[in-house]
Design a protein around this motif. Structure first.
Motif, PDB file in Angstrom:
ATOM      1  N   ASN A  97       8.703  -4.051  -8.369  1.00  0.00           N
ATOM      2  CA  ASN A  97       9.032  -3.423  -9.649  1.00  0.00           C
ATOM      3  C   ASN A  97       9.651  -2.030  -9.487  1.00  0.00           C
ATOM      4  O   ASN A  97       9.254  -1.060 -10.131  1.00  0.00           O
ATOM      5  N   VAL A  98      10.616  -1.941  -8.580  1.00  0.00           N
ATOM      6  CA  VAL A  98      11.383  -0.699  -8.366  1.00  0.00           C
ATOM      7  C   VAL A  98      12.864  -1.068  -8.323  1.00  0.00           C
ATOM      8  O   VAL A  98      13.201  -2.240  -8.159  1.00  0.00           O
ATOM      9  N   PRO A  99      13.774  -0.093  -8.457  1.00  0.00           N
ATOM     10  CA  PRO A  99      15.204  -0.423  -8.383  1.00  0.00           C
ATOM     11  C   PRO A  99      15.642  -0.795  -6.959  1.00  0.00           C
ATOM     12  O   PRO A  99      15.029  -0.377  -5.979  1.00  0.00           O
ATOM     13  N   LEU A 100      16.694  -1.585  -6.890  1.00  0.00           N
ATOM     14  CA  LEU A 100      17.397  -1.836  -5.633  1.00  0.00           C
ATOM     15  C   LEU A 100      18.647  -0.965  -5.619  1.00  0.00           C
ATOM     16  O   LEU A 100      19.323  -0.837  -6.630  1.00  0.00           O
ATOM     17  N   ASP A 136      12.075  10.223  -2.463  1.00  0.00           N
ATOM     18  CA  ASP A 136      12.014   8.764  -2.646  1.00  0.00           C
ATOM     19  C   ASP A 136      11.347   8.127  -1.435  1.00  0.00           C
ATOM     20  O   ASP A 136      11.612   8.517  -0.292  1.00  0.00           O
ATOM     21  N   LYS A 137      10.477   7.162  -1.675  1.00  0.00           N
ATOM     22  CA  LYS A 137       9.840   6.419  -0.588  1.00  0.00           C
ATOM     23  C   LYS A 137      10.542   5.067  -0.492  1.00  0.00           C
ATOM     24  O   LYS A 137      10.358   4.194  -1.350  1.00  0.00           O
ATOM     25  N   VAL A 138      11.343   4.941   0.560  1.00  0.00           N
ATOM     26  CA  VAL A 138      12.320   3.862   0.618  1.00  0.00           C
ATOM     27  C   VAL A 138      11.891   2.756   1.585  1.00  0.00           C
ATOM     28  O   VAL A 138      11.451   3.024   2.701  1.00  0.00           O
ATOM     29  N   LEU A 139      12.022   1.521   1.115  1.00  0.00           N
ATOM     30  CA  LEU A 139      11.894   0.347   1.982  1.00  0.00           C
ATOM     31  C   LEU A 139      13.299  -0.210   2.186  1.00  0.00           C
ATOM     32  O   LEU A 139      13.986  -0.543   1.223  1.00  0.00           O
ATOM     33  N   ILE A 140      13.726  -0.258   3.463  1.00  0.00           N
ATOM     34  CA  ILE A 140      15.059  -0.775   3.779  1.00  0.00           C
ATOM     35  C   ILE A 140      14.938  -2.266   4.115  1.00  0.00           C
ATOM     36  O   ILE A 140      14.126  -2.657   4.952  1.00  0.00           O
ATOM     37  N   ILE A 141      15.728  -3.077   3.428  1.00  0.00           N
ATOM     38  CA  ILE A 141      15.699  -4.536   3.623  1.00  0.00           C
ATOM     39  C   ILE A 141      17.056  -4.980   4.175  1.00  0.00           C
ATOM     40  O   ILE A 141      18.097  -4.502   3.719  1.00  0.00           O
ATOM     41  N   GLU A 195       0.816  -1.220   0.000  1.00  0.00           N
ATOM     42  CA  GLU A 195       0.000   0.000   0.000  1.00  0.00           C
ATOM     43  C   GLU A 195       0.849   1.268   0.000  1.00  0.00           C
ATOM     44  O   GLU A 195       0.310   2.380   0.008  1.00  0.00           O
ATOM     45  N   GLU A 196       2.150   1.123   0.048  1.00  0.00           N
ATOM     46  CA  GLU A 196       3.003   2.250   0.437  1.00  0.00           C
ATOM     47  C   GLU A 196       3.642   3.017  -0.711  1.00  0.00           C
ATOM     48  O   GLU A 196       4.398   3.949  -0.481  1.00  0.00           O
ATOM     49  N   LYS A 197       3.381   2.616  -1.924  1.00  0.00           N
ATOM     50  CA  LYS A 197       3.975   3.297  -3.089  1.00  0.00           C
ATOM     51  C   LYS A 197       5.502   3.468  -2.959  1.00  0.00           C
ATOM     52  O   LYS A 197       6.061   4.545  -3.176  1.00  0.00           O
ATOM     53  N   ILE A 198       6.159   2.375  -2.583  1.00  0.00           N
ATOM     54  CA  ILE A 198       7.626   2.364  -2.474  1.00  0.00           C
ATOM     55  C   ILE A 198       8.242   2.722  -3.831  1.00  0.00           C
ATOM     56  O   ILE A 198       7.807   2.207  -4.861  1.00  0.00           O
ATOM     57  N   THR A 199       9.253   3.602  -3.825  1.00  0.00           N
ATOM     58  CA  THR A 199       9.934   3.927  -5.083  1.00  0.00           C
ATOM     59  C   THR A 199      11.321   3.282  -5.178  1.00  0.00           C
ATOM     60  O   THR A 199      11.915   3.236  -6.257  1.00  0.00           O
ATOM     61  N   LYS A 200      11.847   2.832  -4.032  1.00  0.00           N
ATOM     62  CA  LYS A 200      13.194   2.260  -4.058  1.00  0.00           C
ATOM     63  C   LYS A 200      13.389   1.315  -2.878  1.00  0.00           C
ATOM     64  O   LYS A 200      12.922   1.601  -1.773  1.00  0.00           O
ATOM     65  N   VAL A 201      14.057   0.207  -3.119  1.00  0.00           N
ATOM     66  CA  VAL A 201      14.478  -0.683  -2.041  1.00  0.00           C
ATOM     67  C   VAL A 201      15.957  -0.426  -1.799  1.00  0.00           C
ATOM     68  O   VAL A 201      16.739  -0.312  -2.745  1.00  0.00           O
ATOM     69  N   VAL A 202      16.334  -0.291  -0.519  1.00  0.00           N
ATOM     70  CA  VAL A 202      17.729  -0.021  -0.160  1.00  0.00           C
ATOM     71  C   VAL A 202      18.209  -1.102   0.803  1.00  0.00           C
ATOM     72  O   VAL A 202      17.475  -1.531   1.693  1.00  0.00           O
TER      73      VAL A 202
END
Lengths: 195, 195
Positions: free
Chosen positions: A73-76, A118-123, A48-55
């Motif tokens: 479907n966003v860049p890492l 950028d809306k970032v999801l950190i993994i 639901e979060e409209k992530i633009t990038k995974v870091v």
């Protein structure tokens, strides 16, 4: 996540009261099917979060991070622990102390691969004392990127990284939360999750 | 591979006569869809070979390596450049000099994750002078594993790594073979492949 808990049960090795060795499937040998399921689960949790990038940070975060990025479907972007000769300037940096490797690393990300807004999801593969997570948060702040949350494969809840991040208001989703490794026994935070 | 050549064309930067910077999609920011296509292409190229394991080196090999392992449905093993405290013994090691980082690393793989008779496909992001490939070959020999071939994302044909490996009889499949980076121009080994 059932497949992950089964893998930990069958192939994880408790080395000391605070070290869980998962080099059979996560950070030396890697199970690609498990990585794909992990990525899809993080993508579902943050859909639901409209992530633009995974870091993430090299090296062990790259597997789960890449699969999450594919599912979203966003860049890492992976933070580097050493600068190559092709990466000397225009970088955000933060210092990160690694307790497992007993050394301080300076992690860095090029300005080019993070944008304001950028809306970032950190993994990351592990969350223990939170040093790596705090280093990445510092870089996100420098870049004026928004950290939406953290996707952690294995959280060691008996160390304080998870508490620090949640106390700061961040959403932390951990696929396995380990409460204790005492006496060679793996106890999960939610015992009903134990396989 | 058309998508890869397009990416190199559009986002690759020639930094000097021998350095091609591809941190937009391969080794800092990573394009997960491209990585998936690369993995599927390597799996297709080696589909007849009954590969049992994909091997690479941290960090930039992990993306293409993991996607290849997924497509072949076998585990990925990535060689470590530094030993963690959970990995001190029972390891195969080899010395690898990195010209881009100007340092020598000792790479290592645990005995546990290579078996005698394993049929190994070695994947890496770049092939230049072949130092990393030779280090991995040495480890495969120590483990009595059989190296079936190499899957390389970008080969710099004007350096001698590809020649060394092919002269030794190894099959080397490179998705982009660059003949020259002179004067900031990327010339491919097979010019008809240029996009």
């Amino acid at each position: 996540m059932e497949l992950l808990l089964k893998k930990i049960e069958q192939e994880g090795i408790v080395l000391a009261n605070d070290v869980l060795k998962v080099d059979a499937f996560l950070n030396h040998q890697m199970d690609p099917v498990l990585m794909k399921e992990i990525g899809e689960e993080f993508a579902r949790l943050f859909s639901e979060e409209k992530i633009t990038k995974v870091v993430t940070i090299e090296s062990s975060g790259i597997g789960p991070g890449l699969m999450t990025a594919l599912a979203l479907n966003v860049p890492l972007v992976f933070a580097r622990k050493k600068k190559s000769i092709t990466m000397q300037q225009d970088i955000y940096t933060a210092k990160v102390y690694s307790f497992t490797k007993k050394e301080e690393n300076e992690i860095s990300i090029s300005h080019k691969w993070l944008e304001e807004g950028d809306k970032v999801l950190i993994i990351d593969d592990f969350l223990a004392n939170g040093q790596a997570a705090l280093g990445l948060l510092s870089i996100m702040e420098q870049a004026k990127a928004e950290t939406i949350g953290f996707g952690i494969v294995i959280e060691k809840s008996f160390q304080d990284g998870g508490k620090i991040l949640r106390d700061r208001g961040y959403r932390v989703e951990s696929l396995a939360r380990i409460q204790s490794l005492k006496d060679g026994q793996i106890k999960y935070f939610n015992e009903e999750l134990t396989v």
